[in-house]
Design a protein around this motif. Structure first.
Motif, PDB file in Angstrom:
ATOM      1  N   GLU A 158      21.844   8.432  -7.929  1.00 34.05           N
ATOM      2  CA  GLU A 158      21.951   9.743  -7.267  1.00 34.05           C
ATOM      3  C   GLU A 158      21.946  10.898  -8.249  1.00 34.05           C
ATOM      4  N   GLU A 159      21.261  10.705  -9.373  1.00 34.65           N
ATOM      5  CA  GLU A 159      21.035  11.791 -10.323  1.00 34.65           C
ATOM      6  C   GLU A 159      19.694  12.445  -9.985  1.00 34.65           C
ATOM      7  N   ARG A 160      19.692  13.758  -9.856  1.00 40.15           N
ATOM      8  CA  ARG A 160      18.500  14.472  -9.423  1.00 40.15           C
ATOM      9  C   ARG A 160      17.386  14.375 -10.467  1.00 40.15           C
ATOM     10  N   GLU A 161      16.166  14.128  -9.956  1.00 39.76           N
ATOM     11  CA  GLU A 161      15.006  14.027 -10.826  1.00 39.76           C
ATOM     12  C   GLU A 161      13.984  15.128 -10.541  1.00 39.76           C
ATOM     13  N   ASN A 162      13.633  15.325  -9.279  1.00 45.91           N
ATOM     14  CA  ASN A 162      12.634  16.327  -8.919  1.00 45.91           C
ATOM     15  C   ASN A 162      13.060  17.037  -7.637  1.00 45.91           C
ATOM     16  N   ARG A 163      12.794  18.330  -7.609  1.00 43.46           N
ATOM     17  CA  ARG A 163      13.036  19.080  -6.374  1.00 43.46           C
ATOM     18  C   ARG A 163      11.846  18.867  -5.446  1.00 43.46           C
ATOM     19  N   ILE A 164      12.109  18.773  -4.138  1.00 43.85           N
ATOM     20  CA  ILE A 164      11.035  18.561  -3.177  1.00 43.85           C
ATOM     21  C   ILE A 164      11.021  19.694  -2.169  1.00 43.85           C
ATOM     22  N   GLU A 165       9.846  19.885  -1.578  1.00 40.63           N
ATOM     23  CA  GLU A 165       9.665  20.984  -0.640  1.00 40.63           C
ATOM     24  C   GLU A 165      10.197  20.616   0.737  1.00 40.63           C
ATOM     25  N   ASN A 212      11.310  19.489   7.696  1.00 42.86           N
ATOM     26  CA  ASN A 212      10.623  18.231   7.438  1.00 42.86           C
ATOM     27  C   ASN A 212      10.458  18.014   5.942  1.00 42.86           C
ATOM     28  N   VAL A 213      10.559  16.754   5.535  1.00 42.61           N
ATOM     29  CA  VAL A 213      10.284  16.358   4.155  1.00 42.61           C
ATOM     30  C   VAL A 213       9.123  15.373   4.193  1.00 42.61           C
ATOM     31  N   HIS A 214       8.041  15.713   3.541  1.00 39.10           N
ATOM     32  CA  HIS A 214       6.896  14.810   3.468  1.00 39.10           C
ATOM     33  C   HIS A 214       7.047  13.917   2.240  1.00 39.10           C
ATOM     34  N   VAL A 215       6.843  12.631   2.432  1.00 40.09           N
ATOM     35  CA  VAL A 215       7.034  11.663   1.351  1.00 40.09           C
ATOM     36  C   VAL A 215       5.784  10.816   1.192  1.00 40.09           C
ATOM     37  N   SER A 216       5.581  10.377  -0.031  1.00 48.71           N
ATOM     38  CA  SER A 216       4.518   9.430  -0.349  1.00 48.71           C
ATOM     39  C   SER A 216       5.165   8.307  -1.136  1.00 48.71           C
ATOM     40  N   VAL A 217       5.226   7.121  -0.530  1.00 49.57           N
ATOM     41  CA  VAL A 217       5.989   6.024  -1.114  1.00 49.57           C
ATOM     42  C   VAL A 217       5.026   4.901  -1.496  1.00 49.57           C
ATOM     43  N   ALA A 218       4.992   4.563  -2.776  1.00 52.98           N
ATOM     44  CA  ALA A 218       4.113   3.504  -3.256  1.00 52.98           C
ATOM     45  C   ALA A 218       4.577   2.148  -2.732  1.00 52.98           C
ATOM     46  N   ASN A 246       0.825  -1.203   0.000  1.00 51.71           N
ATOM     47  CA  ASN A 246       0.000   0.000   0.000  1.00 51.71           C
ATOM     48  C   ASN A 246       0.863   1.257   0.000  1.00 51.71           C
ATOM     49  N   ILE A 247       0.305   2.343  -0.462  1.00 44.61           N
ATOM     50  CA  ILE A 247       0.991   3.640  -0.391  1.00 44.61           C
ATOM     51  C   ILE A 247       1.141   4.037   1.072  1.00 44.61           C
ATOM     52  N   VAL A 248       2.318   4.504   1.432  1.00 46.95           N
ATOM     53  CA  VAL A 248       2.564   4.966   2.803  1.00 46.95           C
ATOM     54  C   VAL A 248       2.945   6.444   2.750  1.00 46.95           C
ATOM     55  N   GLU A 249       2.178   7.251   3.478  1.00 50.19           N
ATOM     56  CA  GLU A 249       2.503   8.671   3.621  1.00 50.19           C
ATOM     57  C   GLU A 249       3.406   8.826   4.839  1.00 50.19           C
ATOM     58  N   GLY A 250       4.507   9.525   4.668  1.00 54.97           N
ATOM     59  CA  GLY A 250       5.455   9.618   5.768  1.00 54.97           C
ATOM     60  C   GLY A 250       6.162  10.949   5.833  1.00 54.97           C
ATOM     61  N   LYS A 251       7.100  11.019   6.768  1.00 56.37           N
ATOM     62  CA  LYS A 251       7.816  12.265   7.013  1.00 56.37           C
ATOM     63  C   LYS A 251       9.239  11.954   7.460  1.00 56.37           C
TER      64      LYS A 251
END
Length: 946
Positions: free
Chosen positions: A911-918, A924-930, A887-892
């Motif tokens: 380790e090649e950059r793909e997207n900048r995150i807030e 804190n970094v909020h993550v959503s991991v499938a 399941n998708i897990v929302e985390g921090k």
């Protein structure tokens, strides 16, 4: 026929090069230097020689340049021109005995080293692993590799055609090919040998003809007469009359391909040289064939054409791990050979990847330099040890000693780094409010989650203080529970680089203590508070010990806390009652021994086998220690087992049975139950005195389920308990032993049991009423190396493969009330593998950190961290997490430091950059991991420059 209309054969010349296997490291290095010297000569003199592939690895070049540094410019030139193909791997690891993070580190290092020499192979060439892990599609795509050559082993039942789509648990898909019959060695074994020697390799003609095949060399003294013969003169010559039939045989071996008019013909095998006459063979073949054209080619050229002409819509999709039988096709049973290597390797992984690197990142947050070079050296030693033959110890004893040396170097360096980071923490803690005589403790938690533990700690008190008893107080003034184990006078040195060591006269106390909550990715400080003193000179009536009557062991064979009741039975097993559910488990931790006359790679019981169990044993049982925090009860059983087995060569030649002579094998199990724990910790010591056998530890779970759950690489491997049978209703029993990382468990909606470990690799769940988990402790086998299927390197004087002597294992039985998906097994396994680090210190000046602090935290517990380290190419830091659920897990991710996190990025595994995150104002970094997804995050911390 027009060349455009001819079928095309892409002949790829290569070698499969084991850094150390049949021969020890430096004997093989000499052979490597000969190979590379010859290759450079061929590339210089023969412009028609397209390219040579160095087995998908780069350490071959590193090893060569260590001896021939003057050749570096030539190698760079040929790598840049695409005539020498290296990487993407660094070394060639076996996959299942090692952590998934190590596979990523191997590719990170291999790609960077290859690129420093001019570039890396853009095909995921993986012909070496003894089975392919389920997450390889995701791992390879994370490095930009979309086409995979798979080795051992996917069956024709799952992949009828050579080409198929391979899908990982997260949905990642890659194009894969199993090449065809004889895979990496097809053209070499079917065609090249026959053409150059006039003898088909698979025929009885293929044998050494004394006096007619060139000069040979053999050591004939007593010490070395067991070694191989060596040819000093090479006697190849082209047998033109053999070319057509031989190449036809190699061509037909690739008939399973979906692309009939473009075929890859792999020209190489174990330790083969560049084959200087291959271009002559190709030229002559092109004169003979009217309907086919052969080119000296590369894997990249072939796979580019494959992608161009394949009808992807018609390809079958194969999901999950590729580890089909029989056992001899994927060396399936080497997981349990030479257990000391697997145990030591897991210690290295836990110390380096899960502790030293995260603590080093914490160190940089408080002003310490990140010890990149130390960590790099430790990692290199570790990765060199992971080569598939090396980590499994399917070698001569000398090579096993070399691998142990490398692992021990990696472990020592890792521990040095751990201590440096902890020293930096100690120096930066503000201790001004303490007294100069106060004794301070610090508990350090490398994991990204809060934890509370019962730990064993040694506290040294200056002898002149005459302290008999004391309390442990945390930074808030709370008195923490403790349990004294022992007291002893000692004199220890205090190292001083500006002087000679100072003698320190102490009383050493060994205690258990409740740590309270230790912050995630941080530390907590405690103070020793004296309670009572004693008269050291008194010979009579020492201070008496007191009890509150709440000891965990309630009798000499029973332990109990608020969750579990544990009973040690007369035969040495334990029974557990889960007091919350009333569920009981019996026959836990008994032992099964059976004959094994196989070899390093496959388990092969004798026909007239005898299998023994410890269930009928009578155990010696005693209480080792007992108190309110921890209790240990010990059982000792002696199994009378056959002293050895008779090994039938080829399954038919000679006796096949276990001996009538017997040996006593003593097995001692230490069962520990701690306060507030749902896990029974077990330490087992086995004195192995017998030969040719397999010993397993067994757990009758009684859990009604159809699947087992084993920690895998960035996922949980869900496997059926009932064997998968072929169309005839048959299966390979040896393939029912399966790989795991740090746990194996069974569960249903209301019941679960997992065996947590830090040292084991192979399990089987028996398809019986008891749903028995069987974990292999070791296989004792003879030192026979499969040099060639008709001839073997036999080292009967080398006994290391028999694993004689005392072997020690640590694991735990963890019971839970819910399905695996809703349990915290991963968290429990992490804590078991990464213990709290404990330090004693005193008051000092100059610190500024509080007495308790978290530097980083990862929430929730369903997100598992596999790395927190410095980035490879930038002055930033990498956190790698994965979600082993479906399941998708929302985390921090929380970073707690004085300065801000300046930038954050999602990167690929390279380790090649793909997207900048807030990044929030609170760092804190909020993550959503499938589900089953690996996510790599780069953080640029304040004060660092790119």
């Amino acid at each position: 026929m027009d060349s455009m209309n001819k079928d095309k054969g892409y002949i790829v010349t290569h070698t499969h090069w084991d850094r150390e296997w049949r021969y020890p490291l430096w004997e093989n290095r000499m052979k490597l230097v000969d190979l590379m010297d010859e290759l450079l000569g061929i590339l210089e003199s023969n412009k028609d020689y397209k390219a040579f592939m160095l087995d998908g690895q780069s350490v071959m070049v590193e090893d060569y340049l260590e001896v021939r540094p003057e050749q570096k410019d030539k190698i760079i030139d040929y790598v840049k021109k695409g005539r020498m193909l290296i990487g993407p791997w660094y070394s060639l690891p076996d996959l299942y005995p090692i952590d998934g993070e190590c596979l990523i580190r191997n590719l990170l290092r291999g790609i960077r080293y290859s690129d420093s020499l001019g570039g890396h192979l853009k095909v995921a060439y993986e012909s070496f692993g003894w089975g392919q892990t389920a997450q390889f599609p995701q791992i390879y795509k994370g490095f930009g590799l979309d086409t995979v050559i798979v080795g051992k082993n996917v069956s024709k039942e799952r992949a009828p055609e050579s080409e198929f789509i391979w899908e990982g648990p997260d949905g990642s898909k890659v194009l894969a090919t199993r090449l065809g019959q004889h895979a990496r060695a097809n053209f070499f074994m079917n065609a090249y040998i026959d053409i150059m020697y006039g003898k088909p390799y698979l025929s009885d003609e293929y044998k050494y003809d004394w006096g007619n095949m060139g000069t040979i060399y053999h050591q004939a003294d007593e010490e070395s007469h067991h070694t191989d013969y060596v040819k000093l003169q090479y006697t190849e010559k082209m047998h033109e009359e053999r070319i057509k039939d031989a190449i036809d045989l190699a061509w037909e071996a690739t008939n399973d391909t979906n692309v009939k008019d473009h075929r890859v013909l792999m020209d190489g095998s174990d330790s083969t040289t560049p084959q200087p006459m291959i271009t002559d063979v190709i030229n002559k073949a092109n004169e003979i064939y009217e309907d086919k054209e052969f080119i000296h080619s590369t894997l990249e050229e072939y796979t580019d054409k494959l992608i161009e002409v394949l009808d992807f819509d018609k390809l079958k999709t194969v999901k999950g791990e590729l580890r089909d039988g029989p056992a001899c096709s994927c060396s399936a049973n080497a997981l349990a050979t030479r257990p000391e290597l697997k145990i030591l390797n897991k210690r290295v992984q836990n110390s380096l990847l899960r502790s030293a690197e995260p603590l080093s990142v914490i160190g940089t947050m408080i002003g310490m330099d990140y010890d990149t070079n130390f960590i790099d050296i430790a990692e290199r030693y570790m990765l060199l040890s992971h080569a598939h033959d090396s980590i499994n110890g399917v070698t001569q004893d000398k090579t096993v000693d070399d691998v142990k040396y490398m692992l021990n170097q990696a472990l020592e360096i890792s521990e040095v780094i751990n201590n440096k980071a902890c020293k930096q923490l100690v120096k930066q803690i503000d201790t001004k409010d303490f007294d100069s005589k106060d004794i301070l403790l610090m508990a350090v938690n490398p994991l990204g989650r809060n934890r509370r533990e019962t730990v064993k700690v040694y506290i040294d008190i200056p002898r002149e203080e005459q302290i008999w008893d004391f309390d442990i107080q945390d930074n808030l003034g709370n008195i923490l529970e403790k349990q004294v184990i022992s007291r002893k006078e000692e004199v220890v040195p205090v190292d001083d680089m500006h002087s000679r060591p100072w003698p320190f006269y102490i009383d050493r106390y060994c205690i258990y203590m409740d740590t309270g909550v230790i912050p995630a990715g941080g530390y907590k400080v405690y103070k020793v508070v004296p309670k009572t003193h004693f008269n050291r000179k008194a010979l009579f009536w020492p201070e008496m010990r007191k009890s509150k009557g709440n000891e965990i062991a309630c009798s000499t064979n029973t332990m109990e806390n608020k969750y579990l009741r544990v009973k040690v039975e007369p035969n040495g097993t334990i029974s557990i009652i889960n007091k919350e559910t009333g569920k009981s488990y019996t026959n836990l931790n008994y032992f099964e021994d059976t004959g094994d006359c196989g070899d390093y790679w496959i388990y092969y019981p004798p026909y007239n086998n005898k299998t023994f169990t410890s269930l009928g044993s009578e155990a010696r049982i005693w209480v080792e220690d007992n108190g309110p925090l921890s209790s240990t009860i010990v059982s000792e059983v002696i199994m009378k087992l056959p002293a050895y087995s008779y090994r039938p060569d080829n399954g038919v030649m000679g006796d096949s049975k276990r001996s009538e002579e017997e040996k006593d094998i003593c097995i001692t199990s230490y069962y520990t139950l701690k306060k507030d724990s749902k896990k029974v910790d077990i330490k087992v010591k086995i004195n192995n005195t017998a030969f040719d056998h397999r010993l397993r530890v067994m757990f009758d779970t009684g859990i009604d389920t159809d699947y087992s759950y084993a920690a895998g690489h960035f996922t949980v491997d869900k496997r059926p308990i009932t064997p998968l049978k072929d169309k005839n209703g048959e299966y390979y029993p040896e393939m029912q032993t399966l790989p795991m990382q740090n746990f194996i468990g069974l569960s249903n909606d209301n019941d679960g049991l997992a065996v947590i470990n830090n040292c084991l690799s192979e399990y089987q769940v028996m398809d019986n009423q008891e749903k028995t988990i069987a974990i292999t402790l070791f296989r004792s086998v003879r030192n026979i190396i499969c040099t060639e299927f008709r001839s073997a390197g036999v080292f009967s004087h080398q006994m290391g493969g028999q694993s004689q002597g005392v072997l020690e294992y640590e694991y735990g039985i963890y019971v839970h009330e819910d399905s695996f998906e809703n349990s915290d097994v991963f968290d429990i396994a992490d804590r078991f593998n990464v213990p709290v680090r404990l330090v004693q210190t005193c008051k000092h000046s100059g610190g500024y950190l509080p007495l308790e602090k978290s530097f980083y935290m990862i929430e929730p517990s369903q997100l598992v961290m596999s790395a927190f380290k410095k980035a490879e190419d930038r002055n930033s830091f990498i956190i790698r997490i994965y979600n082993p659920t479906n399941n998708i897990v929302e985390g921090k991710i929380s970073i707690n430091m004085d300065s801000v996190v300046k930038e954050g990025y999602i990167t690929n595994l390279n380790e090649e950059r793909e997207n900048r995150i807030e990044i929030t104002e609170e760092n804190n970094v909020h993550v959503s991991v499938a589900g089953n997804k690996i996510q790599t995050i780069e953080l640029v911390l304040g004060g660092n420059n790119e």
